[in-house]
Design a protein around this motif. Structure first.
Motif, mmCIF file in Angstrom:
data_model
loop_
_atom_site.group_PDB
_atom_site.id
_atom_site.type_symbol
_atom_site.label_atom_id
_atom_site.label_comp_id
_atom_site.label_asym_id
_atom_site.label_seq_id
_atom_site.Cartn_x
_atom_site.Cartn_y
_atom_site.Cartn_z
ATOM 1 N N ASN A 121 0.822 -1.211 0.000
ATOM 2 C CA ASN A 121 0.000 0.000 0.000
ATOM 3 C C ASN A 121 0.852 1.254 0.000
ATOM 4 O O ASN A 121 0.561 2.210 -0.707
ATOM 5 C CB ASN A 121 -0.916 0.018 1.226
ATOM 6 N N ARG A 122 1.908 1.237 0.828
ATOM 7 C CA ARG A 122 2.786 2.404 0.886
ATOM 8 C C ARG A 122 3.403 2.686 -0.482
ATOM 9 O O ARG A 122 3.456 3.817 -0.943
ATOM 10 C CB ARG A 122 3.944 2.158 1.870
ATOM 11 N N LEU A 123 3.867 1.615 -1.128
ATOM 12 C CA LEU A 123 4.519 1.803 -2.419
ATOM 13 C C LEU A 123 3.528 2.334 -3.448
ATOM 14 O O LEU A 123 3.833 3.233 -4.230
ATOM 15 C CB LEU A 123 5.136 0.485 -2.905
ATOM 16 N N LYS A 124 2.299 1.796 -3.410
ATOM 17 C CA LYS A 124 1.284 2.264 -4.368
ATOM 18 C C LYS A 124 0.947 3.726 -4.102
ATOM 19 O O LYS A 124 0.790 4.532 -5.016
ATOM 20 C CB LYS A 124 0.014 1.419 -4.246
ATOM 21 N N LYS A 125 0.839 4.056 -2.814
ATOM 22 C CA LYS A 125 0.503 5.423 -2.451
ATOM 23 C C LYS A 125 1.613 6.379 -2.890
ATOM 24 O O LYS A 125 1.358 7.470 -3.385
ATOM 25 C CB LYS A 125 0.314 5.510 -0.936
ATOM 26 N N HIS A 126 2.849 5.912 -2.723
ATOM 27 C CA HIS A 126 3.987 6.735 -3.115
ATOM 28 C C HIS A 126 3.929 7.031 -4.609
ATOM 29 O O HIS A 126 4.179 8.146 -5.047
ATOM 30 C CB HIS A 126 5.283 5.999 -2.778
ATOM 31 N N ARG A 127 3.551 6.009 -5.372
ATOM 32 C CA ARG A 127 3.465 6.189 -6.830
ATOM 33 C C ARG A 127 2.375 7.210 -7.179
ATOM 34 O O ARG A 127 2.584 8.083 -8.010
ATOM 35 C CB ARG A 127 3.164 4.846 -7.485
ATOM 36 N N LEU A 128 1.243 7.090 -6.508
ATOM 37 C CA LEU A 128 0.153 8.034 -6.781
ATOM 38 C C LEU A 128 0.568 9.459 -6.440
ATOM 39 O O LEU A 128 0.318 10.395 -7.195
ATOM 40 C CB LEU A 128 -1.075 7.668 -5.950
ATOM 41 N N LYS A 129 1.214 9.588 -5.288
ATOM 42 C CA LYS A 129 1.629 10.925 -4.845
ATOM 43 C C LYS A 129 2.646 11.518 -5.797
ATOM 44 O O LYS A 129 2.562 12.688 -6.166
ATOM 45 C CB LYS A 129 2.254 10.822 -3.450
ATOM 46 N N SER A 130 3.620 10.685 -6.182
ATOM 47 C CA SER A 130 4.649 11.251 -7.049
ATOM 48 C C SER A 130 4.061 11.566 -8.419
ATOM 49 O O SER A 130 4.479 12.534 -9.057
ATOM 50 C CB SER A 130 5.862 10.324 -7.162
ATOM 51 N N ALA A 131 3.070 10.785 -8.849
ATOM 52 C CA ALA A 131 2.428 11.099 -10.133
ATOM 53 C C ALA A 131 1.761 12.460 -10.052
ATOM 54 O O ALA A 131 1.875 13.280 -10.968
ATOM 55 C CB ALA A 131 1.395 10.039 -10.476
ATOM 56 N N ALA A 132 1.088 12.713 -8.922
ATOM 57 C CA ALA A 132 0.403 13.999 -8.775
ATOM 58 C C ALA A 132 1.408 15.138 -8.768
ATOM 59 O O ALA A 132 1.200 16.169 -9.414
ATOM 60 C CB ALA A 132 -0.422 13.996 -7.509
ATOM 61 N N SER A 133 2.540 14.940 -8.054
ATOM 62 C CA SER A 133 3.478 16.058 -8.003
ATOM 63 C C SER A 133 4.199 16.231 -9.341
ATOM 64 O O SER A 133 4.471 17.350 -9.763
ATOM 65 C CB SER A 133 4.468 15.902 -6.849
ATOM 66 N N PHE A 134 4.494 15.136 -10.029
ATOM 67 C CA PHE A 134 5.090 15.238 -11.370
ATOM 68 C C PHE A 134 4.184 16.031 -12.297
ATOM 69 O O PHE A 134 4.624 16.809 -13.117
ATOM 70 C CB PHE A 134 5.277 13.842 -11.982
ATOM 71 N N SER A 135 2.866 15.797 -12.137
ATOM 72 C CA SER A 135 1.948 16.418 -13.084
ATOM 73 C C SER A 135 1.858 17.923 -12.871
ATOM 74 O O SER A 135 1.423 18.651 -13.752
ATOM 75 C CB SER A 135 0.563 15.790 -13.001
ATOM 76 N N HIS A 136 2.290 18.397 -11.687
ATOM 77 C CA HIS A 136 2.302 19.843 -11.487
ATOM 78 C C HIS A 136 3.552 20.481 -12.081
ATOM 79 O O HIS A 136 3.567 21.668 -12.374
ATOM 80 C CB HIS A 136 2.208 20.182 -10.003
ATOM 81 N N VAL A 137 4.610 19.666 -12.227
ATOM 82 C CA VAL A 137 5.846 20.225 -12.784
ATOM 83 C C VAL A 137 5.647 20.565 -14.256
ATOM 84 O O VAL A 137 6.043 21.620 -14.723
ATOM 85 C CB VAL A 137 7.012 19.222 -12.620
ATOM 86 N N TYR A 138 5.017 19.649 -14.996
ATOM 87 C CA TYR A 138 4.730 19.922 -16.401
ATOM 88 C C TYR A 138 3.249 19.804 -16.667
ATOM 89 O O TYR A 138 2.758 18.753 -17.073
ATOM 90 C CB TYR A 138 5.523 18.973 -17.317
ATOM 91 N N PRO A 139 2.485 20.867 -16.413
ATOM 92 C CA PRO A 139 1.030 20.755 -16.503
ATOM 93 C C PRO A 139 0.539 20.458 -17.920
ATOM 94 O O PRO A 139 -0.479 19.826 -18.092
ATOM 95 C CB PRO A 139 0.522 22.116 -16.038
ATOM 96 N N ILE A 140 1.285 20.929 -18.930
ATOM 97 C CA ILE A 140 0.815 20.656 -20.292
ATOM 98 C C ILE A 140 1.731 19.627 -20.931
ATOM 99 O O ILE A 140 2.591 19.940 -21.753
ATOM 100 C CB ILE A 140 0.763 21.962 -21.113
ATOM 101 N N SER A 141 1.576 18.384 -20.507
ATOM 102 C CA SER A 141 2.388 17.312 -21.078
ATOM 103 C C SER A 141 1.622 16.019 -20.866
ATOM 104 O O SER A 141 0.479 16.029 -20.426
ATOM 105 C CB SER A 141 3.743 17.251 -20.379
#
Lengths: 77, 358
Positions: free
Chosen positions: B298-318
């Motif tokens: 669960n922790r690993l899955k949650k980490h992936r979700l969180k990092s996906a969300a933060s990655f998506s803020h770095v490049y919003p139009i990609s």
């Protein structure tokens, strides 16, 4: 005897070119900016219609660029 | 920024342009879709409902159409399960249909996972002589292979016929080695070809959003490998043969590190992990005498979700916000499935809560 022809350009012509450039280039800039914002607004609206108002406002914000261009053009004149 | 990237991409021969890409439209639409994902406060409420109440609740949300459509044929848990699968397929194919050019290509590559999933399901069905309906029940037509084609495949009598139907696809080179017994080996190879395809699609592009996408994919591989390692270690397997379960291309966990970790005992494995990049994520749930792996996973899955969300803020139009949405949607459906399956099996609320990734 040497004759020299001097061609003087009418300053009002140059002014007109400047004014044209000011409006034309800023128009292109606004268009480029609005292109992406407009399509994004349509995308968001397709999912959620209540975003129409916000989308419309955001889409016309780059319009200010061309308005500045227009103001400059009027000032030049 | 996009113009700049387009010029950069234009010069690179390794990643040919796939036509006009409507990043702005797709990402804005996907973000609007993401806003409709059930918030985490919903799950405690769902826990207090009965199956029928959950069906009704879901039927009033984004899943309305699916529930209405399937209510004729199924009821109870099966209805929700099928509605969830149908919704996943519809949502992901919608992503394919609203995107153009480059975005469409990358989304399609990502969705190949479901093509592979479906091919695997059909082969498994044929392996254990399941009926066509049983196979079709488990199919999620979210990739490029559409439902009609897949149902034709499922209706074939033998696996040989299925494989010959797939002769024109990229999977045929692997499938042709299937002899009716080595299913797990073929499945592993299919999973690996997915990543090969994905890395091929990313190419060696210099643009920053592609790099971020590559990083994101490689992080996914790391987490997958780590989960496999945990499971292997927990059951005390040190066989070097197991290396063929691992996927190449990880970000912080290279194959040679995995090879080293594979030969250790569980306690040594845990102490070795302390030097690992992902230790911070799992440190407080991992110990040499841990019993269940649910928390770690669960922790690993949650980490992936969180990092996906933060990655998506770095490049919003990609492409990254779209990947983020796909992950979140998949996670929502998994969570709902956990809740209803748990309820149907009369599990304790605490046990169900433990399993949820929210």
């Amino acid at each position: 005897m040497v004759t020299e022809t001097i061609t003087a350009m009418d300053p009002s012509g140059l002014k007109a070119i400047g004014a044209g450039l000011a409006v034309g280039l800023t128009g292109i800039a606004s268009a480029l900016a609005e292109k992406d914002i407009g399509s994004a607004a349509i995308g968001a609206m397709a999912e959620n219609e209540s975003l129409f108002g916000k989308g419309l406002i955001l889409t016309v914000i780059p319009e200010t660029i061309v308005i500045f261009g227009l103001v400059v053009a009027l000032l030049i004149k | 920024m996009q113009l700049l990237q387009k010029f950069k991409r234009g010069n690179s021969k390794k990643s040919p342009s796939k036509g006009h890409a409507n990043y702005a439209y797709t990402t804005a639409r996907v973000r609007a879709m993401k806003s409709k994902i059930l918030p985490k406060e919903t799950y405690p409420r769902l826990m207090n409902m009965s199956i029928d109440e959950i069906t009704r609740f879901i039927g009033e949300s984004e899943y309305k159409e699916d529930i209405d459509e399937l209510a004729r044929n199924y009821e109870g848990v099966d209805l929700i399960e099928h509605a969830l699968n149908r919704n996943l397929a519809v949502t992901f194919t919608k992503l394919l249909s609203i995107s153009e050019g480059d975005v469409n290509f990358l989304v399609g590559e990502q969705l190949q996972k479901y093509d592979i999933w479906n091919i695997k399901t059909i082969l498994r069905g044929k392996y254990c002589n399941a009926s066509t309906d049983e196979i079709l029940d488990a199919i999620v037509a979210a990739g490029r292979l559409n439902y009609t084609f897949l149902s034709e495949l499922a209706a074939k009598n033998t696996y040989e016929e299925v494989i010959s139907e797939l002769a024109n696809t990229e999977y045929h080179s692997i499938l042709k080695n299937y002899d009716g017994t080595n299913l797990s080996d073929i499945e592993n190879q299919l999973d690996k070809i997915y990543y090969v395809g994905l890395f091929g699609a990313i190419g060696e592009s210099k643009s920053k959003d592609r790099k971020l996408f590559a990083e994101f994919t490689r992080m996914g591989i790391d987490l997958k490998n780590l989960m496999t390692l945990f499971r292997l270690k927990k059951s005390g397997i040190t066989d070097p043969e197991m290396m063929n379960l691992m996927i190449d291309g990880g970000l912080k966990l290279k194959l040679k590190d995995i090879q080293r970790l594979l030969s250790l005992s569980f306690a040594d494995f845990v102490s070795e992990l302390e030097k690992n990049y992902y230790w911070d994520v799992i440190s407080d749930v991992v110990s040499p005498d841990m019993v269940s792996l649910i928390d770690v996973e669960n922790r690993l899955k949650k980490h992936r979700l969180k990092s996906a969300a933060s990655f998506s803020h770095v490049y919003p139009i990609s492409i990254v916000p779209i990947m983020d949405y796909m992950l979140s949607k998949k996670n929502e459906i998994n969570n709902l499935r956990i809740v209803i399956r748990g309820k149907a099996a009369n599990l304790d609320d605490d046990i169900i809560k433990e399993q949820l990734v929210i």
